[in-house]
Design an enzyme around this catalytic site. Structure first.
Site, PDB file in Angstrom:
ATOM      1  N   HIS B 225      34.417  13.323  84.664  1.00  0.00           N
ATOM      2  CA  HIS B 225      33.830  14.773  85.677  1.00  0.00           C
ATOM      3  C   HIS B 225      32.759  15.732  85.294  1.00  0.00           C
ATOM      4  O   HIS B 225      31.690  15.811  86.360  1.00  0.00           O
ATOM      5  CB  HIS B 225      35.175  15.230  85.370  1.00  0.00           C
ATOM      6  CG  HIS B 225      35.074  16.240  87.084  1.00  0.00           C
ATOM      7  ND1 HIS B 225      35.818  15.988  88.506  1.00  0.00           N
ATOM      8  CD2 HIS B 225      34.711  17.328  87.043  1.00  0.00           C
ATOM      9  CE1 HIS B 225      35.790  17.217  88.520  1.00  0.00           C
ATOM     10  NE2 HIS B 225      35.461  18.120  88.311  1.00  0.00           N
ATOM     11  N   HIS B 301      37.002  16.597  96.133  1.00  0.00           N
ATOM     12  CA  HIS B 301      38.069  17.468  95.420  1.00  0.00           C
ATOM     13  C   HIS B 301      39.337  16.466  96.225  1.00  0.00           C
ATOM     14  O   HIS B 301      39.973  16.580  96.693  1.00  0.00           O
ATOM     15  CB  HIS B 301      38.570  19.026  96.427  1.00  0.00           C
ATOM     16  CG  HIS B 301      39.099  19.576  95.134  1.00  0.00           C
ATOM     17  ND1 HIS B 301      39.978  20.151  94.598  1.00  0.00           N
ATOM     18  CD2 HIS B 301      38.583  19.122  93.626  1.00  0.00           C
ATOM     19  CE1 HIS B 301      40.019  21.259  93.788  1.00  0.00           C
ATOM     20  NE2 HIS B 301      39.557  20.344  92.851  1.00  0.00           N
TER      21      HIS B 301
END
Lengths: 257, 965
Positions: B225, B301
């Site tokens: 990430h 998301h």
């Protein structure tokens, strides 16, 4: 007379302050913004202005009920200052969340011994909606609406359903000339959803106080000020200005003419 | 004393209706109404409160007597009917409680703690199966909520327990490979064996073991990430097309493809380069006008949205807004764009894999999450799209994007040694910490977990307050650099800001939501609505006062100092001391292998293709194409007053606009256009073509409204399946290569991007991978917004033209979808001609020759003309199919429904014909018909027979019906 000064009262969750400041400036006023915390510390600052504006947004997230937490502060900490301000022949405008706030703070229709006379509840559609509406204007004594008969402006809210405690209250508002803004139907017919976007009783979109110097409305006149604001300008061509500007200009001219 | 305030609606009970409908939908039944007889909502109040205090508080704040009734009782009072009470789990953000406490303080009511609840009543005790469905699938979401059956029991609402310091070290030096992997797995560090060995060696050289906090910091910094190690890593790629194999070894795949294209474009532009900052800050920045730059970022998301759609989407949008606020010295968000990929909302509930939410519920939650955050932030959501495909069932995709405005003189930031590290905004709790648990005496009388894990709820007003003070502080010059707290929390934010210098942090200075957090939890918590600033010591007092004046919390966590090390202490005890260089550059390089082999798929003709009019209606009524008005109207798309072209356009404002146009500086006619392209169905056939088509679509969108194609920046968002599979990674490499080639050809630089990998659902007997999904977002400069056009037909008697070449490209098309066909050739642009077509369309629009312009996408020419007609309330006769430019001989069906790229339909006045011809001289451009007053669409075959003949009202109804919720 001198150029009027507008106070935009902002707080946590205020969010239409930028464009409404632009609308008032374009109409010729001077604009300042003040946080509710600062005004609570020095309520007398209010008297430096001629117009008090409560803009749209989600004050305190609209938690509990739209505008309620800010309304509590107006009632409990600024009531005297606001009374003095109104008594001095000055103007108060509440747009969308500002309308919800000043209605719930009792600035438009004061409560009686049984409590509030009117409220703004959840839209009957059950959801927040952004859409343009046509309004019929009955200005009566309203300073802001002088000379207007119609307005085309957008609404953007989830709690704009105007409800009176009793039928006679609604009738009374109409008779007193306070039911100044109503959603209009197509071709003069009575409006249905979505022309009346929230299910308001009497198709009420905005009301005035008894003096005509306080106005609360759900639609956003500041969003129809520029020629490119109109949703169909690419069809109809660019006008000189949007419908909504007249409302702000009326407020300014109240002090300048 | 603990009180329960239960509020019921007078009149219509909308919440009861909602849950009954939901139950019926999931069970294919009609019994929902029998199960739930009423709903209520309420508050639990704790404090030194007598009954009259609570009554006054209800009267003055909590209850609107015109629409609600209230019942006040001590907590635990027996209820009249069987009841299910839904509460947020302890520790989950509940923004309402903060407002209630604030108002209680204003009203002088001694409330010390608040919780909110929803309650549902039933007539009698329910059979256990109904009860289970109702509770688990309808009333609550187990990820964030708990359900209590019957009366509530508790003696306090406060959370947290005191924390006792204990330094934890991890004995890494003595471990073998198996031991290392156990540490990585047990600690949810997601570190590979090579990475664990590198860490072990580093600490062997230091002659000590790492603390837990050091290990966590490394894991966060090296995570996919935060570091994008796959896309930025080494890849050995081999591609086989028609038996010929090509191999390429990438040292840094992104740098050599997408970044490289941008660098080349910037060099080509030379002095006219309009990029400001690309791929270095939290968002890409390009020039806007003399006073401002604009920045743009799109984030995903996905996994949080799959588990808790509302919170996932809501914090996703909150995160990308903070990215913009944390770009340069702070961007002011001016609009949002949101793109979602879901499984179809009519998916059979009984076929849902275990643990997967129904797509309709996911969609409701995601839309509500974006709505509530975006609207509360006062940022207009102006553009987006919703794409439906069954493979998104377990992994829905949620893309949130934000555009911001940055004053030209606030474009540079630099952390200086001696600057204070200041945290601004929300308090820190256990949010987002993997696996963190702590027990508390809760409402169910059993030990509970403070809900951490992946799921949070956002608090938009907290973020709006932060936005308000940051923009003031920016203009007053109170800080030297800023970034947001996203994944990895302070660990990432401080680690990044101090990468070139060094930083010292005193963790006990961090304001906490509740007691009990360890030093490591403070460091890696992902609590929302926090920003980190570097502040010169002499400016701190001014910043502190500004924050205090608007009830925003700010705290000095430490100092940036030129030590080259990250040093953390907790009440004077050192808990971490790592070299910044090891942290940021110590990660071992891994070579991944990737392969792509061109699939051999033949076009299959549908056994019995639908008649053209029926096919047109079927495509209009498909979920991906149909009207998204239900979604769009729930978003405020006009706040801030910059709206020029709205998402819905036309005579009654319900047609699908190609792109949104915003003029953010009120009174100026300079603007931006925002669009997007996404074609996962093409990617099944060829990822290269799909990427090219997505870029083409994103550029087409903005050009169609008047955006300047030579001033269009684009963003990439890769959402992929399991990339440890070389075939998957191969498709990704091929996509990146397409991005490079097409961006270069179009002169559209990538300025920012993001990836989300391993979107795959696995259970004992099922594996679902999402399709290769590349979202391209576009941001175009609009020199004069008063020249913009919309897609709705304007008046009868005008000419209709088709721009571009139509090819036999039905692969992945909606025509194939509605006919049940597969295979075929996917659309792929002509890279030489496309930029010329964009330039010509732009010239035609800015010269005022065009009355309406619509780009051709799903459903091709037939759908485009139909949409233009019903949006404008003007009919059309299309009689020129024989005249259009094609590649080879095409059937009329292909001409109508092919999804070939770089095509537009234009409406123009007859008097503009000669000028238009001149603009399109030498390019594929043909008159195809005229606009008519009759409310119908007719399309003639090349032979002159009517292929399509339909009333506009029928077409519009087909298009509006599916999502008219």
């Amino acid at each position: 007379m001198a150029i009027p000064k507008v106070l935009i009262l902002r707080g946590p969750g205020t969010n239409c302050d930028h464009e409404v400041a632009y609308a008032f400036e374009r109409a010729g006023a001077e604009v300042e913004k003040l946080h509710i915390n600062q005004l609570r510390q020095a309520p007398q600052k209010l008297q430096n202005y001629q117009i008090l504006l409560l803009p749209g947004g989600f004050s305190y997230g609209d938690d509990v009920a739209a505008g309620k937490v800010l309304a509590v502060q107006l009632e409990h900490f600024l009531a005297d200052a606001i009374r003095e301000f109104r008594d001095a022949d000055k103007l108060v405008l509440g747009i969308c969340n500002g309308f919800q706030t000043i209605l719930k703070a009792g600035l438009l229709v004061p409560p009686d011994e049984d409590g509030p006379l009117a409220t703004l509840a959840r839209n009957t559609s059950g959801r927040y909606e952004d859409r343009w509406v046509n309004l019929d204007v009955t200005p009566g004594k309203s300073v802001f609406l002088k000379g207007l008969s119609t307005l085309e402006v957008p609404v953007a809210h989830g709690e704009g359903n105007f409800i009176c405690r009793k039928e006679w209250i609604l009738q009374g508002l109409a008779q007193a000339g306070q039911a100044v803004l109503r959603y209009a139907g197509l071709n003069g017919e009575s409006p249905v959803y979505p022309q009346n976007p929230n299910g308001s009783q009497g198709n009420i979109a905005g009301i005035s106080d008894a003096t005509g110097r306080v106005l609360g409305l759900m639609p956003h006149p500041e969003r129809n000020v520029l020629p490119t604001h109109h949703p169909r300008w690419t069809r109809q061509g660019l006008r000189k200005e949007g419908d909504g500007l007249a409302l702000f200009r009326n407020a300014v001219e109240y002090f300048t003419t | 004393m603990l009180w329960e305030v239960e509020i019921r609606p007078l009149g219509r009970d909308a919440e009861r209706e909602r849950v009954c409908d939901e139950f019926d939908l999931l069970t294919h039944g009609t019994r929902g109404g029998d199960l739930v007889s009423a709903s209520s909502r309420g508050y639990l109040l704790e404090g030194n409160l007598a009954a009259p205090d609570v009554a006054r508080f209800c009267n003055e704040l909590l209850v609107d007597p015109l629409v609600e009734s209230v019942k006040i009782s001590p907590l635990g009072t027996v209820l009249d009917h069987p009841a299910f009470t839904v509460l947020l789990k302890p520790g989950v953000m509940d923004p309402v409680t903060e407002s209630v406490l604030k108002a209680a303080n204003d009203l002088n009511v001694p409330v010390s703690q608040v919780r909110t609840f929803r309650r549902y009543f039933s007539h009698e005790n329910l059979p256990s199966q109904d009860c289970d469905t109702l509770v688990r699938k309808v009333l609550a979401n187990d990820a964030i909520e708990q359900v209590v059956i019957g009366p509530l029991k508790s003696d306090h609402l406060a959370l947290g327990q005191p924390y006792t310091f204990k330094l934890i070290t991890v004995p890494l030096r003595s471990l073998d490979d198996a031991g290392l992997m156990k540490v990585s797995k047990d600690g949810q560090l997601a570190l590979t064996i090579e990475e664990m060995r590198t860490i072990r060696q580093h600490f062997q050289e230091q002659d000590r073991d790492p603390t837990d906090c050091e290990l966590e910091s490394i894991a966060q910094t090296w995570s996919e990430h935060c570091s994008h190690k796959t896309l930025k890593g080494q890849i050995a790629y081999s591609e086989t097309i028609d038996g010929r194999t090509r191999t390429t070894h990438y040292k840094n795949m992104l740098k050599e493809t997408i970044f490289a294209a941008t660098q080349t474009i910037r060099q080509r532009l030379g002095a006219d380069d309009w990029c400001v900052s690309v791929f270095s800050d939290n968002a890409g920045v390009v020039k806007f006008d003399e006073q401002f730059h604009v920045c743009f970022k799109v984030e995903t998301h996905n996994r949080p949205s799959a588990i808790e759609p509302y919170g996932g989407a809501n914090t996703g949008l909150g995160g990308v807004i903070r990215d913009v606020l944390g770009t340069a010295l702070g961007g002011k968000p001016i609009c949002n764009t949101d793109v979602f990929c879901f499984a179809p909302p009519d998916f059979p509930p009984e076929e849902l894999p275990p643990g997967v939410l129904h797509p309709r519920r996911v969609m409701h939650g995601v839309v509500a999450g974006v709505r509530d955050y975006g609207n509360r932030m006062g940022i207009p959501t102006v553009n987006g799209s919703v794409y439906f495909e069954e493979r998104y069932l377990a992994n829905p995709l949620v893309f949130c994007g934000t555009v911001g405005l940055i004053p030209v003189d606030k474009a540079d930031k630099e952390v200086r040694a001696g600057d204070l590290i200041v945290a601004v905004g929300g308090r820190t709790g256990r949010d987002g910490i993997h696996g963190a648990t702590f027990s508390s005496e809760g409402l169910t009388e059993q030990s509970e977990k403070i809900s951490g894990g992946a799921v949070q709820i956002g608090n938009a007003i907290a973020e709006k307050k932060v936005l308000d003070v940051i923009l003031q502080a920016r203009d007053w010059g109170l800080y030297t650099a800023i970034t947001d707290c996203g994944a990895g929390g302070f660990s990432s934010a401080v680690g990044e800001m101090g990468a070139d210098l060094g930083a010292r942090v005193e963790l006990e200075n961090c304001p906490l939501k509740y007691e009990g957090l360890s030093y490591t939890e403070i460091w890696i918590s992902e609590s929302q609505e926090r920003m980190v600033l570097s502040v010169a010591p002499e400016k701190w007092e001014q910043l502190r006062k500004l924050c205090e004046a608007e009830n925003v919390e700010a705290a000095v966590l430490g100092t940036f100092e030129a030590t080259g090390r990250l040093k953390l202490t907790y009440h004077g005890q050192q808990v971490a001391d790592v070299s910044m260089q090891f942290l940021h550059d110590g990660r071992p390089e891994i070579v991944r292998s990737a392969e792509w082999t061109k699939p051999t798929v033949a076009a299959t003709s549908p056994p019995k293709p639908l008649a053209p009019t029926d096919a047109l209606k079927a495509i209009l009524g498909s979920f991906s194409v149909c009207s998204k008005e239900w979604v769009i109207r729930q978003y405020d798309h006009e706040v801030q007053g910059g709206s020029v072209i709205k998402p819905l356009v036309g005579v009654v404002e319900d047609g699908p606009s190609d792109a949104a146009v915003v003029a953010p500086v009120l009174g100026s006619t300079t603007g931006i256009a925002v669009g997007n392209g996404l074609n996962p169905r093409y990617a099944d056939l060829d990822p290269w073509a799909a990427a090219a088509a997505a870029i083409d679509e994103a550029v087409r969108n903005v050009v169609a409204v008047g955006g300047d194609p030579t001033r269009t920046a684009i963003l990439d968002n890769f959402c992929w399946g399991n990339i440890t599979d070389p075939q998957m990674l191969g498709a990704l490499v091929r996509t990146s290569e397409a991005c490079r080639d097409v961006a270069l050809a179009y002169g559209t630089p990538f300025i920012s991007g993001k990836d989300s990998l391993n979107n795959e659902y696995r259970s004992a007997n099922r594996k679902i991978s999402i399709p290769h999904t590349l979202l391209i977002s576009s941001l175009a400069h609009v020199t004069d917004v008063t020249r913009c056009v919309t897609m709705d037909l304007k008046e009868a008697g005008n000419d209709l033209y088709l721009v571009g070449v139509t090819k036999d490209e039905l692969g992945g098309s909606h025509y194939h979808v509605v006919n049940g066909a597969t295979g075929g050739r996917p659309p792929c642009p002509d890279l030489t001609q496309a930029p010329k077509l964009f330039a010509a369309v732009h010239r035609a629009i800015t010269s005022g020759l065009v009355r309406a312009c619509h780009d051709l996408s799903e459903g091709g020419l037939a759908v485009a003309v139909a949409e233009m007609a019903f949006a404008g309330g003007i009919g059309a006769d299309v009689t020129g199919l024989a005249a259009i430019s094609t590649e080879g001989e095409l059937s009329d069906g292909v001409k109508l429904f092919s999804e070939s790229t770089t095509r537009f339909v234009l409406e123009a006045k007859p008097g503009s014909a000669a000028d238009l011809k001149a603009v399109f001289d030498g390019l594929p451009f043909a008159k195809i018909g005229t606009t008519v007053a009759d409310q119908r669409l007719r399309i003639a075959s090349s032979a002159g027979e009517w292929l399509v003949w339909a009333k506009l009202s029928e077409l519009k109804d087909a298009w509006q019906k599916p999502l008219r919720w």
